[in-house]
Design an enzyme around this catalytic site. Structure first.
Site, PDB file in Angstrom:
ATOM      1  N   LYS A   1       2.599   6.807   4.522  1.00 29.91           N
ATOM      2  CA  LYS A   1       1.733   5.689   4.138  1.00 29.91           C
ATOM      3  C   LYS A   1       2.350   4.395   4.629  1.00 29.91           C
ATOM      4  CE  LYS A   1      -2.041   4.263   2.418  1.00 29.91           C
ATOM      5  NZ  LYS A   1      -2.080   3.391   3.626  1.00 29.91           N
ATOM      6  N   THR A   2       1.527   3.575   5.255  1.00 29.00           N
ATOM      7  CA  THR A   2       1.946   2.233   5.651  1.00 29.00           C
ATOM      8  C   THR A   2       1.733   1.260   4.494  1.00 29.00           C
ATOM      9  OG1 THR A   2      -0.262   1.828   6.544  1.00 29.00           O
ATOM     10  CG2 THR A   2       1.434   2.569   8.095  1.00 29.00           C
ATOM     11  N   GLY A   3       2.363   0.118   4.606  1.00 23.90           N
ATOM     12  CA  GLY A   3       2.169  -0.962   3.643  1.00 23.90           C
ATOM     13  C   GLY A   3       2.360  -2.300   4.321  1.00 23.90           C
TER      14      GLY A   3
ATOM     15  N   SER B   1       0.796  -1.235   0.000  1.00 27.93           N
ATOM     16  CA  SER B   1       0.000   0.000   0.000  1.00 27.93           C
ATOM     17  C   SER B   1       0.821   1.274   0.000  1.00 27.93           C
ATOM     18  CB  SER B   1      -0.957   0.008   1.190  1.00 27.93           C
ATOM     19  OG  SER B   1      -2.048  -0.856   0.944  1.00 27.93           O
TER      20      SER B   1
END
Length: 284
Positions: A218-220, A78
């Protein structure tokens, strides 16, 4: 919806960015690299199975934990919603952050995915089905072209029938060093994008803020059966006050043997490191 193709000026600008990661690597190799391993370990993460790169734009100083892993490519999961948001707005695949996507009634993994929501909501919630609606509007060829212009990892989207999966299961892959190079250009607004795209997209990426500072991120979470689970947190900090003002691009990834316990550590490591560098106030 009409698909807009990249302008020649964008292509020329993109060609100039081919060496971005190499330039960052050269800057990093000019002097011994300060270590961030203590910051990583303080959040109960093994420095040997993770990497953190922080780059201050003003003086090009770089801090790093686990340099060997920093150049290793992983699926962005993501975190790719950062370039995807930019590309979707730039090409006209979405009208902007306020475009509403109607839920199709199918129950999915996260409760907050299961409702109508805007494109901005989808970024913050990592609503996969919305981005899987948007990427076919753009098309594989245009996505590949734009990812190349942005110098985003290997820019590989695979065959046309993989247009809704390539950032989740591959073949798109990017290293922490490459993430930081891309994000530094985004923070500087030197990517080959229109002013409108920056003005609409960048506010969507705000993750937190305080007195004199704004954190974009943003995390992923790469989770594919039979493959190691990888967690990411990437973004940049704009700090106008405090003890160490400046703009800091960062990228962190880690192996996640126990995702339920490890997921919160992604952001925790970055905040700890920025605090240790005095770029953020110490956590209470």
């Amino acid at each position: 919806m009409q698909r807009l193709i990249a302008r020649p000026s964008h292509i020329a600008a993109g060609l100039l960015m081919v060496t971005v990661a190499a330039v960052l690597g050269a800057c990093m190799s000019m002097a011994p690299l300060p270590e961030l391993s203590a910051s990583v370990a303080a959040e109960d993460v093994d420095p040997a199975t993770s990497t953190l790169v922080i780059y201050r734009l003003e003086d090009e100083r770089t801090w790093i934990s686990n340099p060997a892993r920093a150049s290793e490519r992983f699926s962005p999961a993501s975190t790719s919603k950062i370039p995807h948001t930019l590309i979707a707005i730039e090409t006209g695949a979405v009208t902007g952050p306020d475009e509403v996507f109607k839920w199709d009634g199918q129950k999915r993994f996260m409760d907050n995915w299961n409702e109508d929501q805007t494109f901005a909501d989808a970024f913050k919630r990592s609503t996969v089905w919305i981005f899987q609606t948007v990427t076919p509007r753009i098309g594989s060829a245009v996505l590949h072209d734009w990812l190349q212009q942005l110098n985003y990892g290997n820019a590989d989207v695979g065959p046309a029938d993989n247009v809704t999966q390539y950032w989740l299961a591959g073949p798109l892959a990017i290293s922490a060093e490459e993430q930081v190079a891309f994000l530094a250009h985004l923070a500087r607004r030197t990517l080959p994008l229109s002013a409108r795209t920056y003005d609409l997209a960048v506010p969507v990426m705000v993750a937190d803020s305080g007195a004199g500072w704004t954190l974009y991120g943003k995390t992923g979470w790469h989770s594919v059966d039979g493959e190691p689970e990888i967690g990411w947190y990437v973004g940049w900090l704009e700090q106008t006050g405090g003890e160490a003002p400046g703009t800091y691009a960062f990228a962190f990834n880690m192996d996640m043997a126990a995702p339920d316990a490890d997921l919160p550590k992604r952001k925790g490591v970055v905040l700890r490191a920025l605090s240790d560098l005095r770029a953020l106030p110490a956590a209470n």
